[in-house]
Design an enzyme around this catalytic site. Structure first.
Site, PDB file in Angstrom:
ATOM      1  N   GLU A 139      -9.039 -12.789  -0.462  1.00 20.45           N
ATOM      2  CA  GLU A 139      -9.054 -13.067   1.245  1.00 20.45           C
ATOM      3  C   GLU A 139     -10.453 -12.107   1.423  1.00 20.45           C
ATOM      4  OE1 GLU A 139      -6.446 -11.152   3.700  1.00 20.45           O
ATOM      5  OE2 GLU A 139      -7.060 -12.213   5.603  1.00 20.45           O
ATOM      6  N   ARG A 157       0.146  -5.264 -10.372  1.00 16.48           N
ATOM      7  CA  ARG A 157      -1.101  -4.949  -9.919  1.00 16.48           C
ATOM      8  C   ARG A 157      -1.757  -3.495 -10.625  1.00 16.48           C
ATOM      9  NH1 ARG A 157      -0.631  -5.112  -4.064  1.00 16.48           N
ATOM     10  NH2 ARG A 157      -3.012  -5.216  -4.172  1.00 16.48           N
ATOM     11  N   LYS A 181      -6.197  -1.781   0.667  1.00 17.90           N
ATOM     12  CA  LYS A 181      -7.035  -2.324   1.543  1.00 17.90           C
ATOM     13  C   LYS A 181      -7.098  -1.515   2.608  1.00 17.90           C
ATOM     14  CE  LYS A 181      -8.238  -6.859   0.784  1.00 17.90           C
ATOM     15  NZ  LYS A 181      -8.115  -8.317   1.100  1.00 17.90           N
TER      16      LYS A 181
END
Length: 573
Positions: A38, A274, A284
């Site tokens: 994104e 992850r 983030k």
RNA sequence: UGGGGCGUCGCCAAGUGGUAAGGCACCUGGUUUUGGUCCAGGCAUUCCGAGGUUCGAAUCCUUGCGCCCCAGCCA
């Protein structure tokens, strides 16, 4: 592979096992993956793991299936206009390329907004979706929770016609943000909360960085992602563990649309763990907070685990790829030790970085029996004996030199083999010197050391009849180049940042993660070093000429990583 | 508590019924004009626990325990 020996048993991972199985079973003749960031932030090393996996898969299987159309796409998942920006897209592309990968096609989820809209109308026509006019609080209440089933609202009964009319008017901009949403009609009491009539579209009167004001309704991730994958012919849609619950919905969307939309593939989603790294932050939210709160200098601050930060810090793409390969791909949540990353960059730079001499914290040494008028130009190899590379430069030697403050001790322990009163050390590539006296300032600090050198031992030779154990680095005072050196260390001083939901983790920031040294003394040859060049300052670590701030007249070096230091480690014990 | 996942050395991670790979870290010793590199050696009788099946189990069964994810109109 230039050898005819059988390839070593490839490590492989569960994803490759799945693909091998799909290929063997004839489910696919090619493999198409995608990396779908994104564009609302910078890429970090966790993304690098995903990039290496997805692009690496395409590279591997293209070799095995030549001409098959095996490839990897870069796709921006831009379904939330409020947070996304072209600026991030540019940074992301730069980072992917810098890591050494090239995409076979650049796409945006927004490329498919029209198609997605048509799919939504199709679901409405099939009685598989409806317009819900509950407020967000009501939607939340009706959804129930993990132990309580949700319950249907009155809008679930709306007729096809009313749904279609409302949805078209949503698209036409007749309603305000939040007034209505489009939801899939699945099952409000499904044990998987993701299946309790998930939202498909929401109203957002916000300009989109790609589509401008064409749309005021935007699809949700769970609707947009499977459709994007299916349109692009993705065969294996790889994401992280937190999306496991979403897979059932992913399949629902594809299954309910595949005949209508005639997708070129029936993509399947697979989840892997992850990457987590200790002594840093990867989310983030936290990265954004560090940047926007000015706790660091920007997205490319060398303390950050962002690709841009690592690049500016001096990490090589090869070292990051090696790190990702070493870490592997599996399904268990895990936290990799920062030492593993540090090993990878040392391992890479050991073969790539020329050795030079630089004194970070200078201590002046006067060699009393060396004439002030004399300068000797000594040969110094850029490479140690074990690196098979050629190259030397001349280093000037004079009466006055600088050595590292840590390389002199007034009262040394027995196993300290550097300089001390009455002790002899070898100067790298130069003479052996013996300390004869020290000069102190008013508060007793040593500000100068007086030595004599042994003129009978030529540079490069060993003294006869005695062994000189220690070798230290030095720089001629008269020829030294001044530089600023930024000593970087781990972002956090604790392995794991405090768990707090708020800004708790800021308390764990290592105050010594950046130490700026001015007036460092570097050997003459470094005067012409150019931005981005990496060197090993012997006995200290690997350094890079800062690509942003360094000027020919005002050099700035960043410490990439220290050398392993078994002496320092022994001292701690 | 419902559902979805995961538990193999300090940290990663192979292993898929035949007797615990590898890397990082750590410890020993050797080489060395970088206390770097390199080299040699050490580092899980045991795989979350407990039962069971089997000649044989990290792998199969049963049953506990622990951890992660899901209740954004974020992705």
């Amino acid at each position: 592979m230039d050898s005819c020996a059988p390839a070593p048993a490839k490590p492989g991972d569960f994803i490759r096992d799945i693909i091998d199985d799909d290929l063997a079973a004839g489910r696919h003749q090619k493999v198409i993956t995608r990396f779908p960031p994104e564009p609302n932030g910078f890429l970090h090393i966790g993304h690098a793991k995903s990039i290496c996996l997805n692009f690496g898969l395409a590279l591997d299987y293209r070799q095995r299936l030549p001409g098959s159309g095996t490839r990897c796409h870069l796709r921006f998942d831009d379904t939330d206009p409020a947070k996304e920006d072209t600026l991030f897209e540019e940074a992301i592309q730069e980072d992917v390329r810098w890591l050494g990968f090239e995409w076979d096609g650049l796409y945006h989820a927004s490329d498919y907004f029209q198609k997605m809209y048509e799919c939504a109308e199709h679901l409405i026509a099939q009685d598989k979706a409806y317009v819900c006019s509950l407020s967000d609080a009501e939607i939340k209440a009706y959804r129930g929770n993990v132990t309580t089933p949700g319950k249907p609202c009155q809008f679930r009964q709306r007729s096809h016609d009313e749904n279609m009319d409302l949805f078209r008017r949503m698209k036409a901009g007749e309603f305000k943000d939040g007034e209505h949403v489009l939801r899939a009609k699945i099952d409000m009491s499904n044990p998987n909360m993701k299946m309790r009539d998930p939202l498909l579209y929401r109203i957002r009167h916000t300009a989109h960085h790609m589509t401008g004001n064409t749309w005021c309704i935007y699809p949700m991730y769970d609707f947009a992602h499977p459709i994007s994958d299916a349109i692009e012919g993705i065969t294996h849609s790889i994401c992280t563990l937190e999306f496991e619950n979403n897979r059932e919905l992913y399949d629902w969307v594809v299954d309910n649309l595949i005949d209508y939309a005639r997708f070129p593939s029936r993509p399947r989603q697979f989840e892997f763990a992850r990457l987590n790294l200790n002594y840093t932050v990867m989310s983030k939210r936290r990265l954004l907070e560090l940047v926007e709160g000015n706790h660091v200098s920007g997205w490319d601050d060398p303390r950050l685990p962002t690709i841009a930060g690592l690049r500016r810090r001096g990490y090589t793409p090869e070292s990051i790829r090696a790190f990702c390969a070493g870490v592997g791909v599996a399904k268990a949540n895990s936290t990799v030790d920062m030492a593993q990353l540090e090993f990878c960059i040392r391992d890479d730079l050991n073969q790539k970085a020329p050795r030079v001499l630089g004194v970070l914290k200078p201590l002046k040494v006067v060699i009393e029996n060396f004439p002030d008028s004399r300068t000797e130009e000594l040969d110094a190899s850029y490479w140690p004996h074990d690196v098979p590379k050629e190259g030397t430069r001349k280093v000037p030697f004079c009466r006055e030199i600088y050595i590292e403050q840590d390389d002199f001790m007034l009262e040394p322990p027995k196993d300290y083999f550097r300089l001390a009163p009455g002790r002899e050390v070898r100067l790298r590539y130069a003479y052996c010197i013996t300390c004869t006296d020290v000069i102190k300032d008013g508060s007793g600090n040593v500000i100068e050391v007086r030595c004599t050198y042994d003129p009978d031992v030529k540079p490069g030779d060993n003294p006869v009849g005695r062994k000189v154990k220690g070798t230290i680095h030095w720089v001629s005072a008269r020829h030294a180049v001044d530089a600023e050196v930024r000593l970087y260390d781990r972002l956090l001083s604790e392995e794991m940042p405090p768990a707090g939901k708020d800004s708790e983790f800021l308390k764990a920031i290592n105050p010594h993660a950046l130490q700026v040294l001015l007036g460092c003394k570097l050997e003459r040859s470094l005067e012409t070093a150019s931005p981005g060049e990496r060197y090993q300052f012997e006995r200290q670590g690997y350094f890079v000429v800062d690509p942003k701030d360094s000027k020919p007249s005002a050099l700035v070096f960043n410490r990439i990583v220290t050398l392993k230091d078994s002496w320092a480690r022994a001292q701690k014990k």
